[in-house]
Design a protein around this motif. Structure first.
Motif, PDB file in Angstrom:
ATOM      1  N   TYR A  70     -21.913   1.040 -37.348  1.00 37.56           N
ATOM      2  CA  TYR A  70     -23.016   0.880 -38.308  1.00 37.56           C
ATOM      3  C   TYR A  70     -24.274   1.604 -37.821  1.00 37.56           C
ATOM      4  O   TYR A  70     -25.378   1.078 -37.908  1.00 37.56           O
ATOM      5  N   GLU A  71     -24.123   2.817 -37.309  1.00 34.89           N
ATOM      6  CA  GLU A  71     -25.253   3.556 -36.752  1.00 34.89           C
ATOM      7  C   GLU A  71     -25.485   4.900 -37.427  1.00 34.89           C
ATOM      8  O   GLU A  71     -26.103   5.786 -36.850  1.00 34.89           O
ATOM      9  N   THR A  72     -24.944   5.096 -38.651  1.00 30.65           N
ATOM     10  CA  THR A  72     -25.327   6.293 -39.394  1.00 30.65           C
ATOM     11  C   THR A  72     -26.502   5.910 -40.288  1.00 30.65           C
ATOM     12  O   THR A  72     -26.626   4.769 -40.688  1.00 30.65           O
TER      13      THR A  72
ATOM     14  N   PHE B  32     -26.008  -8.816 -30.393  1.00 34.42           N
ATOM     15  CA  PHE B  32     -24.885  -7.872 -30.483  1.00 34.42           C
ATOM     16  C   PHE B  32     -25.371  -6.442 -30.686  1.00 34.42           C
ATOM     17  O   PHE B  32     -26.260  -6.187 -31.501  1.00 34.42           O
ATOM     18  N   HIS B  33     -24.757  -5.514 -29.967  1.00 30.87           N
ATOM     19  CA  HIS B  33     -24.995  -4.077 -30.163  1.00 30.87           C
ATOM     20  C   HIS B  33     -23.667  -3.380 -30.387  1.00 30.87           C
ATOM     21  O   HIS B  33     -22.614  -3.924 -30.097  1.00 30.87           O
ATOM     22  N   GLY B  34     -23.737  -2.129 -30.902  1.00 28.94           N
ATOM     23  CA  GLY B  34     -22.504  -1.394 -31.190  1.00 28.94           C
ATOM     24  C   GLY B  34     -21.634  -2.246 -32.089  1.00 28.94           C
ATOM     25  O   GLY B  34     -20.478  -2.522 -31.785  1.00 28.94           O
ATOM     26  N   THR B  35     -22.197  -2.647 -33.214  1.00 31.52           N
ATOM     27  CA  THR B  35     -21.713  -3.841 -33.917  1.00 31.52           C
ATOM     28  C   THR B  35     -21.851  -3.706 -35.420  1.00 31.52           C
ATOM     29  O   THR B  35     -22.470  -2.772 -35.919  1.00 31.52           O
TER      30      THR B  35
ATOM     31  N   SER C 202     -28.688  -8.499 -34.320  1.00 31.07           N
ATOM     32  CA  SER C 202     -27.733  -7.415 -34.076  1.00 31.07           C
ATOM     33  C   SER C 202     -28.421  -6.070 -34.243  1.00 31.07           C
ATOM     34  O   SER C 202     -29.382  -5.948 -35.006  1.00 31.07           O
ATOM     35  N   GLU C 203     -27.844  -5.072 -33.597  1.00 33.21           N
ATOM     36  CA  GLU C 203     -28.324  -3.701 -33.768  1.00 33.21           C
ATOM     37  C   GLU C 203     -27.901  -3.237 -35.172  1.00 33.21           C
ATOM     38  O   GLU C 203     -28.646  -3.424 -36.126  1.00 33.21           O
ATOM     39  N   ALA C 204     -26.725  -2.643 -35.346  1.00 38.96           N
ATOM     40  CA  ALA C 204     -26.236  -2.217 -36.665  1.00 38.96           C
ATOM     41  C   ALA C 204     -27.287  -1.415 -37.422  1.00 38.96           C
ATOM     42  O   ALA C 204     -27.564  -1.672 -38.602  1.00 38.96           O
TER      43      ALA C 204
ATOM     44  N   SER D   4     -33.657   2.684 -31.813  1.00 40.73           N
ATOM     45  CA  SER D   4     -34.589   3.454 -30.979  1.00 40.73           C
ATOM     46  C   SER D   4     -33.861   4.416 -30.046  1.00 40.73           C
ATOM     47  O   SER D   4     -34.404   5.452 -29.680  1.00 40.73           O
ATOM     48  N   GLU D   5     -32.623   4.092 -29.647  1.00 37.36           N
ATOM     49  CA  GLU D   5     -31.887   5.003 -28.759  1.00 37.36           C
ATOM     50  C   GLU D   5     -31.688   6.367 -29.417  1.00 37.36           C
ATOM     51  O   GLU D   5     -31.712   7.393 -28.755  1.00 37.36           O
ATOM     52  N   MET D   6     -31.495   6.377 -30.744  1.00 37.31           N
ATOM     53  CA  MET D   6     -31.318   7.650 -31.454  1.00 37.31           C
ATOM     54  C   MET D   6     -32.630   8.438 -31.485  1.00 37.31           C
ATOM     55  O   MET D   6     -32.628   9.664 -31.411  1.00 37.31           O
TER      56      MET D   6
HETATM   57 CA    CA Z   1     -26.080   1.382 -30.149  1.00 34.03          CA
END
Ligand code: CA
Length: 645
Positions: A175-177, A434-437, A453-455, A459-461
Motif C-alpha cells: 500500500y505504498e503507491t 504496523f509498517h509495510g502493511t 499503520s503506515e500504508a 516520509s521514507e519516500m
Molecule cells: Ca514502508
C-alpha cells in the motif's frame, strides 16, 4: 389458498420490480435493493441524485452461488443508535444513528443468505450474513460480486494495488503507491491488480464517494477494488493468490452462521462528510479489553534521517536525549538493533531512556516465510511460541510497544497474523504499529493496543526520491480526504532539516516550507507520531518551531473540514480538549489566498505559523473577528497552522 398465492405473487412482483428501500435518518441518502433477472442489485442516491448506479450484490461460495438465480424472500427493518467514546482517532465522543434494512434472499438451491444495510446521514455500511444451511456449518467464500458502478461523469482518485512479490525484497503489496488524482472513469488506466481501499470518487457536480471496508479481522481476508470492467463496474476483489509467496488462500473460510466484513460507502455533496466520517469505527466493537491504559503521544526516530548506520547504542542515546529535550514520551528504535545493539545492551538502553522519562518502541520483521526482507529481528513475530517469549522479554525490560514491518499481503492468513500479534501484545501490555502493511480496517476500535499503520507513500519516500520531494505537498493534500479519512496513518513526517540527510547539507533539498511541515503534524493523524526531527533541529531552526513541536497533540476530540480539494489544497481544524488547531497546505504553484470561515475560534486570539513571500516561516498572534472570518495567504509548497490561545 388461491387468494394467498395471488397475494404472494403480487408481493414478489412489487418487491422485485420496485425494490426495498432504506433512507438515512435525514432522508437525504437512499439505498434501493432489488432483484433483476435473478441478480441482486442496489442503487444509491443522495439528495435525489444517483451516486452509484444499479450495481451487483452477491457471493460465490463452495456451497453454492448467490449471485444469480436469486429470489427476494422478505425483509427486516430496524434502527441503530449507539454512543461511544474512542481515544485515538479523529474524534472522541461519537453518536452513530442509522436505519437498518436486512433483505433475505434464496438461491436456486433454496439456500438462504441475507444482506444488511446500515444507512446513516452520509454513510452506508453493508455486509452479507450467511446462516447455517441445514447440517452445513462451514463454507469458503470464493469471490464476491459486490460492485460499484459510478455515473459516467465521475473522476477517480485511486492508488494501484501493488503486484505481489515485487519491490524491495519482494515485500509488495504494501500500500505504498501514490494516488492518481482526477482520472476520468473512461481513461482509468487498466491495472489488472486493481486498486487499494480506500478509493475516492468525484461524481461530476453531484458530490463525492469514498469506498472502503471495515471490521476485517482474523475471520476474513482483506479485499480491494478490481480494475474497472468493460461495463464500468469496480468489484470487491479478494487477494491475488500470488501474495505471501503464492502460499495460502484467497477468499475466506468462515464458520456458519457467519458474516463478511462491512463494505463502507461515504457520500456527500461536498468533502466535509468524507474528512469527518467515522463509519470505520461506528459498526465495529472492541474485540478485547485493554490490559492497561495505553498512552499515546510523540516520539523521535533516528532511522528516517540517520538511516541504518544509526542503529547503535550511542546514536540511540542521542535520539533519547532529543526525545527528552522535546518532552516526548517515546523513541522508536528501528531495524537491525538485534545485531548492532543486541539484547543485553538494549536492556541498558531502555533503562537509560526510562531515566529520561522516555519509553521505547522496538522494530520487528513480521516474517518469516513470505518475502526476502533481510532486516532483523526475524522469525520472532510469526509463531505464537517465539512471539510470546519475545513479548515477555519486551514486557520485562519495560518496552512500550512494537513496530512490525514487511507483511505478506491481504490474505486471511495475514489477517490472522495481525490479530495474533495485537492480541498477544495486549497480554504483555505492548502497543503495536504496523509498517509495510495494509490499510487498517476499523482496528483502532477493534484492538485497544493498536496505534496505527503506515500504508501510505510515507516520509521514507520523501527521503529517498526526488520525485516524492517534488510531490510532497500534493500528496499531503490527498491524505485527509482519502487514506487518513478511514484510519490512523503513520507518516513519520515533519522534516525540519533543509536537506534530507544527517549532515543537513548538500543533497536532497527539501522543497516545502517549515510552516508546511508543522502543518502536517495536524493534517496527518496518528495516535502516536514518530516525527522526523533530528538533534541538530534543537539549535538550527527557530525556537518557536521547536516550541510548537513540543506542544502539538496527537489525539483529537473533533475534526472539521474547512476548505480544500484533494491534490490542490487542504484546511482542516482539529480540537484537543478545549483548544482548536487549524492547519492548511497549498500544493499549487501560486500563492493561495483563502477566506476561511472558522466559527470555532470566532472572536478569539490564535497563534499563527505561516510563511512570508520569501518562504521564511514566522509566527504572530492573530485576532479572529467575531464572525470567525480570516483572510490568509499560503505559499506554494507552504502551509500554516493556527493554534487557539
Ligand atoms: Ca514502508
Amino acid at each position: 389458498m388461491k387468494k394467498y398465492f395471488l397475494g404472494l405473487l403480487l408481493y414478489l412482483f412489487i418487491g422485485n420490480a420496485f425494490g426495498q428501500t432504506v433512507l438515512s435518518p435525514d432522508a437525504n441518502l437512499k439505498v434501493a435493493v432489488s432483484v433483476n433477472d435473478g441478480k441482486p442489485v442496489y442503487e444509491v442516491s443522495y439528495k435525489g441524485k444517483v451516486m452509484i448506479e444499479k450495481s451487483p450484490l452477491g457471493l460465490v461460495t463452495n456451497e453454492g452461488d448467490f449471485t444469480t438465480g436469486m429470489t427476494f424472500i422478505d425483509k427486516h427493518e430496524a434502527s441503530v443508535s449507539k454512543r461511544y467514546v474512542q481515544d485515538k482517532i479523529k474524534a472522541s465522543h461519537i453518536q452513530y444513528t442509522a436505519n437498518e434494512l436486512t433483505c433475505n434472499f434464496e438461491n436456486a438451491q433454496k439456500k438462504k443468505i441475507s444482506i444488511t444495510f446500515q444507512v446513516s446521514n452520509n454513510n452506508i455500511a453493508f455486509r452479507y450474513e450467511i446462516p447455517a444451511w441445514g447440517e452445513r456449518m462451514a463454507c469458503v467464500v470464493e469471490k464476491e460480486a459486490t460492485g460499484y458502478k459510478f455515473p459516467s461523469a465521475t473522476t477517480t482518485f485511486l492508488s494501484d494495488m501493488m503486484s505481489p512479490m515485487t519491490g524491495f525484497a519482494r515485500t509488495a503489496p504494501s500500500y505504498e503507491t501514490g494516488y492518481q488524482a482526477e482520472m476520468p472513469l473512461k481513461t482509468t488506466r487498466p491495472h489488472p491488480e486493481g486498486y487499494i481501499f480506500p478509493g475516492l470518487f468525484h461524481v461530476g457536480n453531484d458530490g463525492w464517494v469514498l469506498l472502503s471496508e471495515t471490521g476485517v479481522n482474523s475471520l476474513y481476508c482483506a479485499s480491494h477494488l478490481s480494475e474497472i470492467s468493460a461495463d464500468g463496474v469496480f468489484t470487491v476483489a479478494y487477494p491475488n493468490p500470488k501474495q505471501n509467496n503464492g502460499f495460502g488462500s484467497t477468499g475466506a473460510a468462515i464458520a456458519l452462521p457467519g458474516v463478511t466484513p462491512w463494505r463502507t460507502i461515504t457520500i456527500g455533496d461536498n468533502l466535509k462528510p468524507i474528512v469527518e466520517t467515522t463509519i470505520q469505527y461506528d459498526v465495529v466493537d472492541p474485540l478485547y479489553t485493554a490490559s492497561k491504559p495505553y498512552k499515546y503521544g510523540k516520539g523521535t526516530w533516528s532511522w528516517i534521517l540517520w538511516q541504518d548506520n544509526s542503529m547503535n547504542y550511542d546514536d540511540q542515546v542521542k535520539y533519547i536525549d532529543l526525545a527528552a529535550a522535546l518532552k516526548y514520551d517515546y523513541i522508536l528504535i528501528d531495524a537491525l538493533w538485534d545485531k548492532n545493539i543486541g539484547k543485553e545492551k538494549m536492556t541498558q538502553l531502555v533503562k537509560y531512556a526510562a531515566s529520561k522519562k522516555v519509553s521505547v518502541f522496538l522494530w520487528y520483521n513480521s516474517n518469516g516465510q513470505y518475502n526476502d526482507a533481510p532486516q532483523g529481528p526475524r522469525n520472532k513475530m510469526n509463531t505464537s511460541v517465539e512471539r510470546k517469549k519475545e513479548m515477555k522479554w519486551l514486557h520485562d525490560i519495560g518496552v512500550a510497544g512494537l513496530k512490525v514491518d514487511f507483511f505478506g499481503g491481504d490474505k486471511q492468513e495475514t489477517m490472522r497474523l495481525y490479530e495474533d500479534i495485537l492480541s498477544d501484545a495486549n497480554d504483555y501490555g505492548l502497543m503495536v504499529d504496523f509498517h509495510g502493511t495494509t490499510t487498517p480496517r476499523g482496528w483502532e476500535r477493534m484492538y485497544p493496543n493498536y496505534i496505527g499503520s503506515e500504508a501510505v507513500q510515507a516520509s521514507e519516500m520523501v527521503y529517498f526520491n526526488q520525485g516524492n520531494r517534488q510531490t510532497e505537498a500534493m500528496y499531503a493534500t490527498f491524505h485527509p480526504f482519502i487514506r487518513n479519512a478511514v484510519g490512523n496513518m503513520e507518516f513519520g513526517g515533519v522534516f525540519l532539516n533543509k536537506y534530507l540527510n544527517k549532515n543537513n547539507q548538500g543533497r536532497s533539498q527539501r522543497l516545502t516550507t517549515d510552516a508546511f511541515e508543522l502543518a502536517t503534524s495536524i493534517l496527518f493523524q496518528n495516535s502516536v507520531q514518530f516525527f522526523a526531527l533530528a538533534p541538530n533541529n534543537l539549535t538550527d531552526v527557530p525556537a518557536f518551531e521547536i516550541d510548537y513541536m513540543k506542544q502539538v497533540p496527537t489525539t483529537w476530540d473533533e475534526t472539521v473540514y474547512i476548505d480544500g480539494y484533494p491534490g490542490k489544497s487542504v484546511v482542516i481544524a482539529r480540537r484537543h480538549l478545549d483548544k482548536w488547531y487549524i492547519a492548511g497546505a497549498n500544493a499549487g504553484k501560486e500563492v493561495l489566498k483563502l477566506k476561511l470561515n472558522l466559527p470555532m475560534v470566532a472572536g478569539k486570539k490564535v497563534e499563527q505559523y505561516n510563511d512570508d513571500a520569501a518562504k521564511a516561516t514566522f509566527h504572530k498572534t492573530t485576532d479572529i473577528n467575531k464572525n470567525g472570518e480570516l483572510e490568509i495567504e499560503v505559499q506554494p509548497n507552504g502551509g500554516f497552522v493556527l493554534v487557539q490561545k
